[in-house]
Write an enzyme that holds these catalytic residues in place. Sequence first.
Site, PDB file in Angstrom:
ATOM      1  N   GLY B  40      33.924  39.288  60.791  1.00 31.64           N
ATOM      2  CA  GLY B  40      34.156  40.722  60.927  1.00 31.64           C
ATOM      3  C   GLY B  40      34.535  41.174  62.329  1.00 31.64           C
ATOM      4  CB  CYS B 249      46.125  47.868  31.288  1.00 31.43           C
ATOM      5  SG  CYS B 249      47.872  47.420  31.453  1.00 31.43           S
ATOM      6  CB  CYS B 252      47.558  43.603  29.367  1.00 32.37           C
ATOM      7  SG  CYS B 252      46.389  44.047  30.679  1.00 32.37           S
ATOM      8  CB  CYS B 274      47.541  45.683  35.386  1.00 30.35           C
ATOM      9  SG  CYS B 274      46.415  45.301  34.053  1.00 30.35           S
ATOM     10  CB  CYS B 280      49.545  43.144  33.756  1.00 30.16           C
ATOM     11  SG  CYS B 280      49.767  44.356  32.434  1.00 30.16           S
TER      12      CYS B 280
HETATM   13 ZN   LIG Z   1      47.657  45.249  32.196  1.00 30.03          ZN
END
Ligand SMILES: [Zn+2]
Lengths: 198, 307
Positions: B40, B249, B252, B274, B280
């Site tokens: 970090g 989505c 999909c 997506c 997807c």
């Molecule tokens: Zn999708």
Amino acid sequence: MTALAHGFGDPVTDAQQVFHAAMNALARPGRPQPLTSGLEPPRPMTPELAAIALALADHEAPIWLDPALAAASGAADFLRFHTGAAVVADPGRAAFALIADPGMPLPVEQFALGTAEFPDRSTTLVIAVEDLSDTNGWVLRGPGIADRQSLLAAPWPHALADIVRLNSAVFPRGLDVLLAAPGRIVGLPRSTRFVEEI
Amino acid sequence: MTAQSATHTAPETGYNFAYLDEQTKRMIRRAILKAIAVPGYQVPFASREMPMPYGWGTGGVQVTASILGPDDVLKVIDQGSDDTTNAVSIRKFFKRTAGVRTTTRTGEATVIQTRHRIPEQPLGEGQVIVYQVPIPEPLRFLEPRETETRKLHALAEYGLMHVKLYEDIARHGHIATTYAYPVEVAGRYIMDPSPTPKFDNPKMHMMAGLQLFGAGREKRIYAIPPYTQVRSLDFEDHPFRIQTFSHPCALCAAEGVYLDEVVMDDRGGRMFVCSDTDSCEERREQGHRGAMLADTPAALKGESSHV
Ligand SMILES: [Zn+2]
């Protein structure tokens, strides 16, 4: 003067592979990563110590040698020739410290620990050992370790417990360590802790 | 559509492998090793001019160029998509200069360079994700001077950051920050995860893959090692929450993924799909069918050919 031992056969690819092993070693502390070195440096420098130095050191990254290497004929010349790095006597100036004799004490607190604002300005210690395994041994935890990680180094470097203790006290300053055995390396970044005190 | 280029080709002559000279790679590699050792923390590096403008991910490109080997398989995404101009040109750049294989499949890649998303498919131990970062300093908007932000990080003086988030709550009733949502890494440094949606923050926590961040204009490299605690800043009475989407989505039917709103046609038709185009496509190949799949033009389904 005798002829210098050769450097990397394929400098671009060899340097990338050595860096890749070092990156994975520090990203996954305690887990041995394969490292092949075709180098034949002057003894007692090991092929793995030489590979890490040639891959990562240069005129912006000076090297400190432990007494065993500093006393060896040709070790400093080999490194200067192949890396362009200065070989420095002051551990506090070293980007990399090469340690061929893990049995000797080290000036742990004299290496560069980085500063609070620039903890990256610190020495990486590269310590040669004869063997590394993760089947049993000391138990590590910290970033890069899912739960616990075992590590056994033979011989166990004299200064390692002191280094880890120092790292715990001064983090985010600290020293990062690569242990190098024939054919494999292990990383112990400053964020790694022993589960039990050694 | 080919997910992966068939063979790896020899890089064009006249370039060093992956464009950067060896001296520059060594300098960047040393910075990467220190970044991993201090999770970090932003390591300064001497960023080089790249043959692309800033804003095109020159920091990420330099990190990728420094870690790539001839056996790596590279995926590049921009906002979750492999097909944007930015992603295509970076992929082409590395094909040309390094001859590495490229892929759109998350599971096949060893190195994934990204702008703004983390793939939906969890990354594995053999994978490195490289983030293109425009502004690496999470304290920048509180304190513009780097000398001062370095001091704040050195002292772990992060009270101002909490005050800023709490002001959000006072003003909006919740923490309004949705991108570049600050995280605490390994219990120490506060880090900007780059302009990823906060939806992706939980993926950074204990990720099996290595995460590297490169900011070219700002000359910073930072890292999150695998299996590292990453906590999104929050408050007991206002815990961190990711965005949720009310519909799956449209293509999909995936739920629990990050969705983008897209315009379907010139009559104002819209749908949520997506953001991760590869995820997807893989789901559709597996037979998952969203509500609007049949009505959607091919181009919106990502059925163009990949470069
Ligand atoms: Zn999708």
